[in-house]
Design an enzyme around this catalytic site. Structure first.
Site, short mmCIF file in Angstrom:
data_model
loop_
_atom_site.label_atom_id
_atom_site.label_comp_id
_atom_site.label_asym_id
_atom_site.label_seq_id
_atom_site.Cartn_x
_atom_site.Cartn_y
_atom_site.Cartn_z
CE LYS A 20 -55.23 19.98 80.66
NZ LYS A 20 -55.18 19.87 79.09
CB SER A 441 -51.76 28.49 66.01
OG SER A 441 -51.93 27.38 65.67
NE ARG A 523 -57.26 20.22 72.50
CZ ARG A 523 -56.45 21.30 72.56
NH1 ARG A 523 -55.23 21.30 72.96
NH2 ARG A 523 -57.02 22.50 72.26
CB CYS A 524 -60.84 20.35 79.07
SG CYS A 524 -60.53 18.64 79.97
CG ASP A 607 -59.12 28.95 60.67
OD1 ASP A 607 -58.49 28.89 59.42
OD2 ASP A 607 -58.39 29.60 61.61
CD GLU A 613 -67.84 20.14 65.21
OE1 GLU A 613 -66.68 19.78 65.08
OE2 GLU A 613 -68.17 20.80 66.36
CG HIS A 702 -53.17 16.07 64.91
ND1 HIS A 702 -53.90 16.94 65.75
CD2 HIS A 702 -53.73 16.27 63.93
CE1 HIS A 702 -54.96 17.53 65.16
NE2 HIS A 702 -54.73 17.24 64.05
N1 GLN Z 1 -56.00 29.12 62.53
C1 GLN Z 1 -56.18 28.16 63.66
C2 GLN Z 1 -54.56 27.75 64.04
O1 GLN Z 1 -53.88 27.64 63.46
C3 GLN Z 1 -56.86 26.89 62.99
C4 GLN Z 1 -57.21 25.97 63.90
C5 GLN Z 1 -58.00 24.78 63.55
O2 GLN Z 1 -58.30 24.36 62.35
N2 GLN Z 1 -58.70 24.00 64.39
O3 GLN Z 1 -54.49 27.25 65.39
#
Ligand code: GLN
Ligand code: ZN
Length: 767
Positions: A20, A441, A523-524, A607, A613, A702
């Site tokens: 990484k 976040s 990414r890890c 969340d 998955e 992203h």
């Molecule tokens: N609440 C998390 C964030 O905003 C949700 C992250 C996610 O869905 N993987 O980072």
């Protein structure tokens, strides 16, 4: 004949995530290609040596990847998406991989990265191969041969090259849009390349080749199943009999396909006994005695010590009537951390319960040696830890177990019907139409990361940490007020990871220092380990949410990670069922919700990005999973007040398979990823007549690109054609932690402005 040991692959990230670090430095022009190659070489050498130290009989080659092993296969077959071909001038090299994996720019035009998706039901993401009609293939990228020669040069001869089988490769890919054909049509073009590669391998005097066909664990459509015999007949007819094929399957049982497998011209089959439910006797009786059977008994996906004594007792009787027996890891070890010896802070007793990749090799050696010598004495010593774990006080919490018992089988969700809740919530929240918000976040700046690590390593005390953390939250709230978002968040600066954070704060989890596994590319993730009954001894998020709320008149959402995501992104215990584990997590979160409500938090987001998955590999098992998954969500909110608005977030767009469960889930608001999927997803919700509210992910977080006001607007106008404006929320498609402040501010500004213009334009004002 002696029983042999092998692994299906070893972690490629290096014990300290060397890969990484090297990838990221190379991308930032901080190291040369030669340096990068050198680091890769050292990791491969380290991996081989660790396996040799543990007497592994057959060593995997081809498990290393600069970005992803499916991308390796794509390049090996010369499958470069058309849009990248100009950029690379037909000469494939290591940069080609990074362009495809990460996206690139050519003549000022953005070239989108290929899509990523989950590798079966793991948390690893592979790069999805792209196919088009009549595509031709070429053996171009010769990494596999180079790595074979490299090992031979190190005087290592017991090597076993790995290929992803042609059918699994085709199955995992996607057709480029507007191409109406079956991926199976490409077999005839792909097989000559496989033959060329196999012949090259044969030249190196290699005895065994591992061909991975994990799709045999799925319930495949008939025409795919039918292709197996033909495909492997063609391969065999072209490579003669001197090279042995071990067909590897993993992540699930294969008994349902045994009649098909029996007829293949191969020399052995690997079966995952950890994740599958195959009956060993049945397999043994059905597979020709001329074949090798390789039993995968050491979990590649979890960290518990293997009960070697138990497996000894099972396998010793098989050995007596099967001369050709191998023992291996259940799947590649790439899904487990590298070395338990790098954990210095774990309680010694608890540490004895674990095995990481290197220790798993040791397990393979121990059991193979014991079976070959008919002497299980060393295994008894090893398995002792399984029993000390079972009776350890550290794992049981009688209170929690009582609560679970009391629940019984009927989880009752006491909340009123959505229609009633929605009226109560509207009255209480008084939000404008199409409220704007974010997923939780905000940028994790180096300041924030340093603050957390300073506190963790004891450089600063709790008061100091709290004071500084509050400053960050204050800043995050200020920015959101300036942007004029409607529902604010505290920004999650105290969390390094949405799962690890709750793991750290709940009883029943332990956190590792170096237990990293690859998630995708560079990414890890470092999954926490669930070792015992889960409970909450004090509020976790309340302090921060309450503080954030005290700074503003606007509503601040509380943020929790749901039970399914907590389960799936951790290493779960194996002595109770996943259902039971999620119930325990749900009860702990329920207490947290109660405390948040008491502190006047009016909206709470739970969340569940991992929900989808978790779908089992076999479709026939989906319903059962979805039932308990949804039930765990209901248990979490079962005592939540009707006027508290419950949000959930799922950051993907493939809802087709779970859409009915989303309806039953009945969150007041669900935010979904819509920016990349266009209006298809919205149409799916429309068709369902989805009664609750929907948060539209209006831009892709992203990508570093800033979405323009007009782009967001036109997206919204399209969406509004399908579902009433009364049902919509507007937000980015996921959390913003990986972005810079500059990107975040500009993007959110445009998002809020686009929403305001639309509100005005349609005159959709709230009184
Ligand atoms: N609440 C998390 C964030 O905003 C949700 C992250 C996610 O869905 N993987 O980072
Ligand atoms: Zn998300």
């Amino acid at each position: 004949m002696k029983v042999l040991s092998h692994t299906l692959g070893f972690p490629r990230i290096g014990p300290y995530r060397e890969l990484k670090k090297a990838q990221e430095k190379y991308w930032n022009n901080q190291i040369t290609k030669e340096k990068l190659f050198n680091i890769g070489y050292n990791i491969r050498k380290f991996n081989l040596n660790k396996q040799i130290d543990n007497h592994i009989d057959l060593l995997p080659i081809g498990d290393f990847a600069w970005y992803d092993h499916i991308l390796n296969t794509s390049l090996m077959l010369g499958n470069v998406p058309i849009r990248f071909q100009k950029k690379i001038d037909n000469s494939i090299n290591i940069d080609t991989m990074f362009y495809i994996g990460r996206g690139s720019i050519h003549n000022k035009k953005a070239l989108n990265a290929s899509k990523m998706t989950k590798w079966f039901n793991t948390n690893y993401h592979y790069i999805v191969p792209e196919f088009y009609k009549n595509q031709s293939f070429n053996f171009i990228w010769k990494q596999l041969l180079i790595e074979l020669d490299e090992a031979i040069k190190m005087n290592i001869n017991n090597i076993k090259p790995i290929l992803i089988g042609p059918l699994t490769y085709l199955w995992l890919g996607t057709k480029v849009e507007n191409n109406n054909f079956s991926r199976l049509e490409l077999l005839k073009n792909i097989l000559p390349i496989y033959i060329e590669i196999l012949l090259e391998i044969k030249k190196r005097n290699i005895q065994w080749i591992q061909i991975d066909e994990p799709i045999l664990a799925l319930e495949l459509p008939e025409k795919w199943l039918k292709s197996f015999k033909n495909t492997y007949d063609i391969l065999r007819n072209n490579i003669s009999n001197d090279i042995n094929i071990l067909l590897t399957t993993y992540f699930g049982g294969i008994s349902h396909n045994i009649e098909l497998i029996k007829l293949l011209p191969i020399n052995g089959i690997h079966i995952d006994l950890v994740n599958g439910k195959d009956n060993i006797e049945y397999i043994n009786n059905n597979i020709s005695k001329k074949w090798i059977i390789s039993f995968g008994i050491v979990s590649g996906r979890n960290i518990w010590k293997t009960d070697l004594k138990k497996w000894y007792d099972i396998l010793i009787s098989i050995k007596n009537n099967r001369p050709l027996l191998w023992i291996g890891s259940s799947c590649s070890l790439m899904h487990s951390p590298v070395d338990l010896n790098l954990e210095f802070k774990l309680d010694k007793k608890i540490k004895n319960w674990f095995s990481f990749a290197i220790q798993k090799c040791q397990e393979l050696y121990l059991i193979v040696k014991a079976i070959n010598n008919n002497d299980p004495s060393q295994l008894i010593e090893w398995s002792k830890f399984i029993y000390t774990r079972k009776i350890s006080k550290k794992i049981t919490n009688i209170q929690v177990q009582k609560k679970i018992l009391l629940l019984g089988n009927n989880i009752i969700n006491n909340r009123k019907h959505y229609d009633t809740r929605s009226i109560l919530q509207k009255e209480k929240l008084k939000l404008p139409l199409m409220p704007t918000t974010t997923i939780g976040s905000f940028p994790q700046t180096s300041d924030i990361r340093k603050l957390r690590s300073d506190f963790k390593s004891g450089y600063i005390d709790y008061n100091n940490y709290k004071k500084n953390m509050k400053n960050h939250i204050k800043n995050i709230i200020n920015i959101q007020e300036k942007l004029d978002l409607d529902v604010l968040v505290h920004g999650e600066p105290e969390r390094n990871d949405m799962v690890e954070y709750f793991g750290e704060n709940l009883n029943g989890f332990v956190i590792t220092e170096n237990g990293w596994i690859q998630s995708y590319g560079s990414r890890c993730v470092k999954p926490p380990i669930i070792i015992g009954d889960i409970s909450r001894s004090k509020p976790i998020t309340v302090y921060w949410s309450q503080y954030a709320q005290s700074l503003t008149k606007k509503i601040v959402k509380g943020m929790l990670t749901g039970p399914i995501t907590m389960l799936l992104w951790s290493f779960p215990r194996d002595d109770i069922s996943p259902i039971e584990i999620t119930k325990q997590i749900a009860l702990a979160l329920k207490e947290e919700i109660y405390d948040l409500e008491k502190s006047n938090i009016k909206i709470i987001q739970i969340d569940e990005p991992a929900l989808r998955e978790g779908l089992p590999l076999k479709k026939s098992e989906w319903n059962e999973y979805l039932n308990w998954a949804i039930e765990s969500f209901h248990l979490t909110i079962s005592s939540t007040k009707d006027e508290t608005q419950i949000h959930t977030h799922m950051c993907y767009s493939e809802f087709k398979d779970i859409i009915n469960s989303i309806l039953i889930l009945d969150a007041d608001v669900i935010s979904i990823e819509t920016s990349r999927s266009g209006t298809n997803l919205i149409k799916l919700f429309k068709k369902l007549n989805y009664p609750n509210e929907l948060g539209l992910g209006v831009y892709d977080i992203h990508s570093p690109n800033i979405p323009s006001i007009s782009k967001i607007q036109s997206f919204l106008i399209e969406a509004l054609k399908n579902i009433s404006f009364k049902k919509f929320w507007i937000n980015p498609d996921c959390g913003l932690k990986t972005r810079t402040w500059e990107e975040v501010i500009k993007s959110l500004h445009n998002m809020v402005q686009a929403t305001k213009i639309l509100r005005k334009k349609y005159n959709y004002y709230l009184k």
